[in-house]
Every structure is written in structure tokens, then in C-alpha cells.
Design a protein around this motif. Structure first.
Motif, PDB file in Angstrom:
ATOM      1  N   ALA A  85      33.925  41.112  43.547  1.00 32.55           N
ATOM      2  CA  ALA A  85      33.838  41.728  42.228  1.00 32.55           C
ATOM      3  C   ALA A  85      35.144  42.451  41.922  1.00 32.55           C
ATOM      4  CB  ALA A  85      32.670  42.711  42.202  1.00 32.55           C
ATOM      5  N   ASP A  86      35.804  42.061  40.836  1.00 34.67           N
ATOM      6  CA  ASP A  86      37.099  42.648  40.500  1.00 34.67           C
ATOM      7  C   ASP A  86      37.244  42.680  38.980  1.00 34.67           C
ATOM      8  OD1 ASP A  86      39.844  43.213  40.037  1.00 34.67           O
ATOM      9  OD2 ASP A  86      40.352  42.443  42.027  1.00 34.67           O
ATOM     10  N   LEU A  87      37.032  43.849  38.389  1.00 40.06           N
ATOM     11  CA  LEU A  87      37.143  43.980  36.942  1.00 40.06           C
ATOM     12  C   LEU A  87      38.550  43.675  36.463  1.00 40.06           C
ATOM     13  CD1 LEU A  87      35.817  44.768  34.245  1.00 40.06           C
ATOM     14  CD2 LEU A  87      36.503  47.138  34.707  1.00 40.06           C
ATOM     15  N   GLY A  88      39.564  44.063  37.233  1.00 39.09           N
ATOM     16  CA  GLY A  88      40.941  43.805  36.834  1.00 39.09           C
ATOM     17  C   GLY A  88      41.230  42.328  36.674  1.00 39.09           C
ATOM     18  N   VAL A  89      40.751  41.514  37.605  1.00 36.09           N
ATOM     19  CA  VAL A  89      40.945  40.062  37.514  1.00 36.09           C
ATOM     20  C   VAL A  89      40.226  39.507  36.291  1.00 36.09           C
ATOM     21  CG1 VAL A  89      40.418  37.853  38.615  1.00 36.09           C
ATOM     22  CG2 VAL A  89      41.314  39.742  39.989  1.00 36.09           C
ATOM     23  N   GLU A  90      39.010  39.971  36.052  1.00 36.30           N
ATOM     24  CA  GLU A  90      38.248  39.476  34.911  1.00 36.30           C
ATOM     25  C   GLU A  90      38.916  39.858  33.590  1.00 36.30           C
ATOM     26  OE1 GLU A  90      33.719  38.933  35.643  1.00 36.30           O
ATOM     27  OE2 GLU A  90      34.205  40.967  36.296  1.00 36.30           O
TER      28      GLU A  90
END
Length: 329
Positions: A85-90
Motif C-alpha cells: 500500500a503506497d499512496l504516493g505511488v497511486e
């Protein structure tokens, strides 16, 4: 009824992922209509108050997460490309969305309508940059303090499904994902608000995304050009916002490890709280609470999240493990 038809290759390529970006978008629906989601009342009240106190303008995000029967445009929260889970990548994927995909997503009959969305359609690059910034700010205010506990629940769901796969194969894995989902031989049937008919996965497999804020529905993506995806609520969502039983009397083992005062503070942090609130609840002086929190923070057991003039403290994943360990026997 939506029917997803599997081949052996589809079963081999079926996998799990978590999506912080989707949790943001789905949570917005609950904030817009909190009476519809009484189970989430502790969160909607606290998050709503923080957003109001901060003065964040999240109107663009709200417009892109309409209440049913209008649909959330797919480009707003695309299927995650990585399992961690990685908000930055999304958000990087969101910012790079092609303009034609944005305009297509806002042009369907069930797509939301507003002046803000007209501006996004006219200038997708600028609008997506603004949207990503709003999502980052919304995340820090409304979800980041709760994410460790949410993530623990979601990762527990993935581990549970992995055990089911090991014990009974794909049949057992897919047989009881959700009451709205059924599995028979090579077809996954989904009772769906929008989707109808049969869809072949064409060897791409199915991405399974357990989601706290999907409750009480399941959401699917079967549109050509997108990874087939099923978002569903995990087990235990109903208990996520409840206070732990016995929180006022921390487990003796934890108290022996970190001290009674610090164990008490960890037990009280089922929901993010300020130093003053923790002092009021526990009877420990504000200075004492600050000292304990400093130690817990340096040990990686709590994290601070600024909300306006205040700092709210929340347990980290390491603290969740500590609190759960005695109960595992």
C-alpha cells in the motif's frame, strides 16, 4: 448480476492489493451522507470535525465521489499497480492520467456533474495536480491517524485468504468473499448496482482489494483497458471503530514491558487523540502524557498527526501487534 468467467490462467494471476487512494475516495461518500453509514459514525464525526477545523476545500474530491446511482469515474482511483500500500505511488499514477481518459471518465451518462468537474475536463493536467494535492491533505486530516489500525485489519484479511487458498485452493478462496459474491465452478457472480451480464477476464486475472470504506457494498472494474478488480469489505469492519474491551485496564504483560502509564495510553488510542484528551481520560497530568508519548514515539509505537493547532496521536502498526499479541495466546 455480474458474472466474471475465469480460466486456469486467470486463477493463476489472481492476487491481492491494498489501495489507500481508494479508501480516500470511498470514505468521501460516507462523509457526504453520514446518516446512511451509522456503523462509521465515530469516524465520520471525528474526521468531519477535523476537516472543518482545518478549512480544507475538498469540493473537487467530493464531486468525484457522488452518491449512488452516479458512479465514481475510474481514473480517480485506478486499480493499484503494486501490492504494497503506497499512496504516493497511486497519486503519481493519478497525476499522469492521460487527458483523454479523464474526459472519457467524465463523459458517461452516470458520470457526476459540476462546475469544478467542467474545469477538470477543460484542463486535466492542472485539475489532476489540484486533485492530488487535495487528496494528500484530506488523507493527513481524515485517514492517516487511523491507517495503522485499518491496515492491520486489511492485511489480516489478506493473510486469512492466503490460508484459505493453502487449505482449499481457489474454490475456498473465492467461495465466501462477501454475501454479494458467489463462486460456482469457473464463474464469480457479483450482485452489483451497475454491472450486468457476463465478462471474460481474458487471462488478466482478478485483483482483489479488501477495503474498509467499501462497506457495505462490493465495487468492480471490468471496463476494457483496466485491470479487472473487485473491491470488497473485509471481515471485522464492524469492530474497527469500537473501543477494545478492557482498554481501561491494560494487559499486565504489556504494562510490564512498557510501564503501566504508557500501556494505558496505548490502550486509549483506539481513536486518535490529543495530549489534553488523553490526560482527561487517564488522569495522568498533561506533562506526564507528553513525556510518555515522546518515549512511545521514539520507540515507533505512536505517531503524531497535526490537525490545525493540535497534534493527534495514533498507534502505529507495531503498537497494534503488541496489543493484539496476548490475545493470540
Amino acid at each position: 448480476m455480474l458474472e466474471l468467467e475465469f480460466t486456469a490462467r486467470d486463477l493463476a494471476r489472481t492476487r491481492f492489493a491494498l489501495s489507500p487512494l481508494w479508501e480516500v475516495v470511498a470514505s468521501v461518500r460516507m462523509l457526504k451522507d453520514p446518516q446512511e453509514y451509522g456503523l462509521f459514525r465515530p469516524w465520520t464525526e471525528q474526521a468531519g470535525q477535523r476537516l472543518e477545523a482545518d478549512g480544507l476545500d475538498w469540493g473537487l474530491l467530493a464531486d468525484l465521489a457522488p452518491t449512488p446511482p452516479r458512479a465514481i469515474p475510474l481514473f480517480v482511483a485506478p486499480p493499484p499497480t503494486t501490492s504494497p500500500a503506497d499512496l504516493g505511488v497511486e497519486l503519481a499514477v493519478l497525476r499522469a492520467t492521460p487527458a483523454e481518459r479523464v474526459r472519457s471518465g467524465l463523459g458517461g451518462r452516470s458520470a457526476p456533474r459540476s462546475g469544478r468537474l467542467d474545469a477538470l475536463r477543460e484542463d486535466p493536467r492542472r485539475g489532476l495536480a489540484e486533485l492530488a494535492d487535495v487528496i494528500e491533505a484530506y488523507w493527513e486530516l481524515a485517514l492517516a491517524p487511523y491507517w495503522p489500525r485499518m491496515r492491520s485489519l486489511l492485511e489480516g484479511e489478506v493473510l486469512h485468504r492466503a490460508r484459505m487458498l493453502a487449505e482449499g485452493g481457489a474454490d475456498r478462496l473465492l467461495a465466501d468473499l462477501d454475501p454479494a459474491v458467489g463462486w460456482d465452478t469457473d464463474t464469480l457472480s457479483v450482485r452489483h448496482l451497475h454491472g450486468r451480464g457476463a465478462r471474460q477476464l481474458d487471462g488478466r486475472g482478478l485483483l482483489l482489494v479488501p477495503s474498509v470504506f467499501a462497506w457495505p457494498r462490493v465495487f468492480s472494474i471490468t471496463t476494457p483497458g483496466w485491470q479487472p478488480t473487485l473491491r470488497y469489505p473485509p471481515r471485522g469492519v464492524a469492530t474497527l471503530w469500537e473501543r477494545r474491551t478492557g482498554a481501561a485496564e491494560p494487559l499486565a504483560a504489556l504494562a510490564a514491558l512498557v510501564g503501566r502509564g504508557r500501556a494505558r495510553l496505548l490502550a486509549e488510542l483506539d481513536a486518535p487523540a490529543s495530549t489534553a484528551e488523553l490526560a482527561r481520560r487517564t488522569g495522568i497530568t498533561a506533562g506526564g502524557v507528553s513525556q510518555h508519548l515522546a518515549v512511545l514515539r521514539s520507540a515507533g509505537l505512536v505517531a503524531g498527526h497535526r490537525t490545525g493547532r493540535y497534534v493527534l496521536y495514533a498507534r502505529t502498526e507495531a503498537a497494534e501487534v503488541l496489543l493484539a499479541a496476548p490475545g493470540r495466546g
